[in-house]
Design a protein around this motif. Structure first.
Motif, PDB file in Angstrom:
ATOM      1  N   VAL A 164       3.762  10.707   2.846  1.00 29.24           N
ATOM      2  CA  VAL A 164       2.727   9.749   2.431  1.00 29.24           C
ATOM      3  C   VAL A 164       1.370  10.443   2.514  1.00 29.24           C
ATOM      4  CG1 VAL A 164       1.718   7.469   2.799  1.00 29.24           C
ATOM      5  CG2 VAL A 164       4.133   7.849   3.351  1.00 29.24           C
ATOM      6  N   GLY A 193       1.649   8.475  -3.049  1.00 29.37           N
ATOM      7  CA  GLY A 193       3.021   8.377  -3.538  1.00 29.37           C
ATOM      8  C   GLY A 193       3.136   8.767  -4.991  1.00 29.37           C
ATOM      9  N   ARG A 218       3.529   4.159   4.932  1.00 26.98           N
ATOM     10  CA  ARG A 218       3.798   4.923   6.152  1.00 26.98           C
ATOM     11  C   ARG A 218       4.706   4.171   7.108  1.00 26.98           C
ATOM     12  NH1 ARG A 218       4.225   9.996   8.064  1.00 26.98           N
ATOM     13  NH2 ARG A 218       3.826  10.081  10.284  1.00 26.98           N
TER      14      ARG A 218
END
Length: 755
Positions: free
Chosen positions: A599, A614, A683
């Protein structure tokens, strides 16, 4: 063919196969047949059948073993004993070895085709390090599992099918790994009459021997690794003791954070910087560019003052004052990265040029010319990057600016050419245009910001054009020369390949006159000048230092972080890597950690800003990842309307029919700040439903994230349930009068008022 099935079709087919297998298992009472007692009772009949029809018996046995293994039926041990009892040791070993390995391969393939995609998409983050381990050392792990018979082989088949291991490697490793255990049981089968239970086959001593045999591949791997390390270090004499636990080369973001962490855990650490504390970010990158962008935004705001109800607003750009403000901002932030601060934190700071002379020695030449050599257990290289200057004929002769030197300007260039359509080029082209320069931006690729989705590139190109930037995409800079006393860049309209962006056709040259030219086509890692060549430390194809998942170089005690290591040239990624490097260097003897890039957010500080974390839509398509897109336009957001900043959108990629976030792209005012919510969600595995259920202050730009989640929710509303609810509400409306009349506490009941 199976991969083309819809997910529910795949699950239906798998369920059908499972039910059919269970039915066959019960119909033929395999649970009773595949027992030691049943085998011993039928031994003579089986031997008689084999004596009269050997080929048929052999074929039937092979098929039964293959199907039982592929279907993960219990009873493989009994079938193996039967092989020894029927065919003797050598022929029994041959047939069982191949039947079990092929059956295992079939079970592996069933798991791969039916379960792999669903499991990998559902547990992507959890499985990422496992997948990497299997790609790197999967053969060693599988060999261990195969050599130790205490692990259920049917489970190994299914689990390994969910990993990236290739079928060929799986089969070969299984064929070899299962051979010792198979030989033990086949040999026992030749002495079937003396066996009273399966436990008689696996005595404690035999199990221990097989376990040791199973551990052998892992031990061999570590022995090879140990010998390899010894060979690497062989030519370097190791000190008997060390002055320091850690030496860090470079005081940019990566180096500062590494040194900070080391000092915080009371390690003896020396930080070496050859130029300015704070590195590129403070002195040439993030800080000065954002200060300039702010001034440029104010300049545009003054020109747009009438839109906000102001008259006769005037503002003349004092470029020297703008640049002075930039330097003042740098000075205001300098104390955060200063020698004094880090010295107070317990870091030994040396300002000089460092050269790594061995894996444990660093020679430092200080400003006064004196030298000292440091001995250290570990080294972290955080040398950063520098602007890349393409070999354009005439460029060096005429002179050029880079993102490092442009801050020395005191006069606004009347005509500025910006080479490069990446983040740096776009940010500075827009800023100088807003401050009054006539800006021409040249990019060889067919669009700006090629890492982002095409709609993002279009949005930014339109914004730059609205600010007066002449954007020339698909143009290649050919040479620079003086024409009639004017500095001139010659470009051709290039037609690049849409995938590689290499030029496949060129049209006539076009001259662009300029006063200054800014080269902003990227940055290259600083990999020379401090000893890497003599140590033989390898570089990647992108000319960054080659590191493993733990950020170790060829020498396990030498680490690299930040721009010099890649894969991202981002300040916050360098700081992120610094934690792993510091902890692995200081505590790797107990526990090491792989750097996690799952991430990673970034922001391009144009106006509007572009922020992403992403996958982008283009990346998802290129990688063949299934996704859904949810989009919310900022033109529909109350706060954006009030601020007059309605340009942009929020786009979220999710797993089909699920709220799991695969990536988010935000284009708009303060997009970098708004992105933090998606970074947190990804996350920690939070989906859009969690964002939707979170209270957002009204009116704020952050509500755009909530409305995007709401858009997803509306798209996935349960239509059948809503139809039933509509009928229920219609029914309740149709009998409203009766319900009020009959209600104990209805309007006609005086006790309602009393209550």
């Amino acid at each position: 063919m199976v991969n083309k099935l819809k997910p529910w079709h795949r699950w239906l087919l798998l369920t059908t196969i499972a039910v059919l297998g269970f039915w066959i298992y019960r119909l033929f009472d395999l649970g009773q047949l595949l027992t030691l007692e049943s085998l011993k009772n039928s031994r003579n009949q089986l031997l008689g059948l084999y004596a009269h029809q050997p080929a048929l018996t052999f074929s039937i046995y092979f098929a039964i073993y293959l199907i039982a293994t592929a279907a993960s039926f219990p009873g493989a041990v009994i079938l193996t004993l039967a092989g020894g009892a029927l065919f003797g040791f050598w022929l029994g070993l041959l047939v069982v070895s191949f039947a079990s390995s092929l059956g295992a391969l079939l079970a592996f393939l069933l798991a791969r085709y039916f379960l792999h995609d669903a499991v990998q998409s559902r547990f992507t983050r959890t499985l990422t390090p496992i997948n990497e381990g299997v790609k790197r050392d999967g053969v060693f792990y599988l060999m261990t599992l195969r050599l130790v018979p205490i692990f259920p082989f049917w489970l190994v088949n299914l689990v390994m099918g969910l990993t990236p291991m290739t079928a060929t490697r799986y089969y070969i490793t299984s064929q070899i790994g299962m051979l010792p255990g198979t030989a033990v049981f086949v040999l026992a089968g030749t002495q079937l009459a003396g066996i009273e239970s399966v436990g008689d086959v696996l005595s404690p001593g035999l199990v221990a021997s097989l376990v040791l045999l199973g551990v052998f591949p892992i031990l061999a791997k570590y022995c090879v690794s140990f010998l390899k390390r010894r060979k690497i270090y062989a030519r370097w004499p190791k000190p008997k003791s060390f002055d320091r636990n850690l030496v860090v080369i470079g005081a940019g973001a990566g180096g500062l954070v590494t040194a900070y962490i080391a000092a915080a855990v009371k390690a003896k650490v020396t930080l070496i910087e050859g130029h300015k504390m704070g590195g590129d970010c403070l002195n040439y990158g993030c800080v000065p560019s954002k200060a300039l962008i702010r001034s440029a935004k104010v300049a545009k705001g003054l020109r747009q003052a009438t839109q906000f109800g102001f008259k006769n607003v005037q503002g003349e750009v004092d470029f020297a004052a703008v640049m002075q403000r930039v330097h003042n901002v740098i000075k205001d932030i300098e104390p955060h990265d200063s020698v004094e601060r880090y010295t107070d934190l317990g870091v030994d700071v040396l300002q000089g040029h460092a050269i790594i002379t061995s894996p444990w020695h660093v020679q430092v030449t200080l400003a006064d010319g004196s030298q000292q050599t440091l001995t250290t257990k570990n080294i972290v290289i955080a040398a950063g990057a520098m602007p890349f200057v393409p070999p354009i004929p005439g460029l060096a002769d005429i002179g050029f600016l880079t993102s490092d030197t442009i801050w020395n300007l005191t006069e606004l260039p009347k005509r500025l050419v910006v080479l490069g359509g990446g983040p740096i080029g776009c940010e500075l082209a827009q800023s100088f245009a807003r401050l009054g320069s006539i800006v021409t931006q040249v990019e060889m690729a067919p669009r700006l910001l090629v890492r982002e989705d095409p709609e993002v590139s279009t949005q930014i190109e339109q914004s730059l054009a609205a600010d007066g930037v002449s954007v020339l995409v698909g143009h290649e800079a050919m040479r620079v020369e003086i024409r009639d006393g004017q500095k001139t860049l010659l470009v051709t309209h290039a037609r690049p390949n849409q995938t590689t962006y290499k030029v496949i056709a060129q049209l006539a040259e076009q001259p662009i006159e300029f006063d200054e030219i800014l080269v902003a086509v990227g940055r290259s890692a600083r990999v020379t000048g401090y000893g890497l060549e003599d140590l033989g430390i390898e570089l990647t194809a992108r000319k960054t230092i080659q590191t493993n998942a733990y950020l170790q170089t060829l020498y396990p005690n030498i680490y690299a972080v930040g721009d010099v290591a890649g894969p991202f040239q981002l300040t916050h990624t360098a700081a992120h890597q610094a934690w792993y490097a510091a902890v692995n260097a200081l505590f790797g003897q107990f526990k090491s950690f792989k750097a996690d890039y799952s991430v990673i957010p970034w922001t391009i500080f144009t106006d509007p800003e572009v922020a992403r974390v992403g996958l982008s839509e283009s990346e998802a398509k290129d990688q063949g990842i299934a996704f859904e897109v949810t989009r919310f336009e900022l033109a529909e957001l109350d706060r954006a309307i009030a601020d007059g900043s309605t340009t942009g959108f929020v786009k979220v990629l999710t797993v089909p029919d699920k709220d799991k976030i695969l990536g988010a792209t935000i284009v708009g005012e303060h997009a970098g700040d708004l992105l933090a919510e998606y970074v947190l969600a990804m996350r920690h595995g939070l989906g859009l439903n969690k964002i939707l259920s979170t209270i957002h202050t009204y009116p704020t730009l952050a509500e755009a994230n909530k409305y995007a989640a709401g858009q997803w929710k509306r798209t996935h509303a349960p239509q059948r349930l809503l139809a039933l609810l509509e009928k229920l509400h219609r029914f309740n409306r149709s009998r409203g009068c009766d319900s009020e009349r009959n209600s104990k506490h209805g309007p006609d009941n005086p006790r309602t008022l009393d209550s």
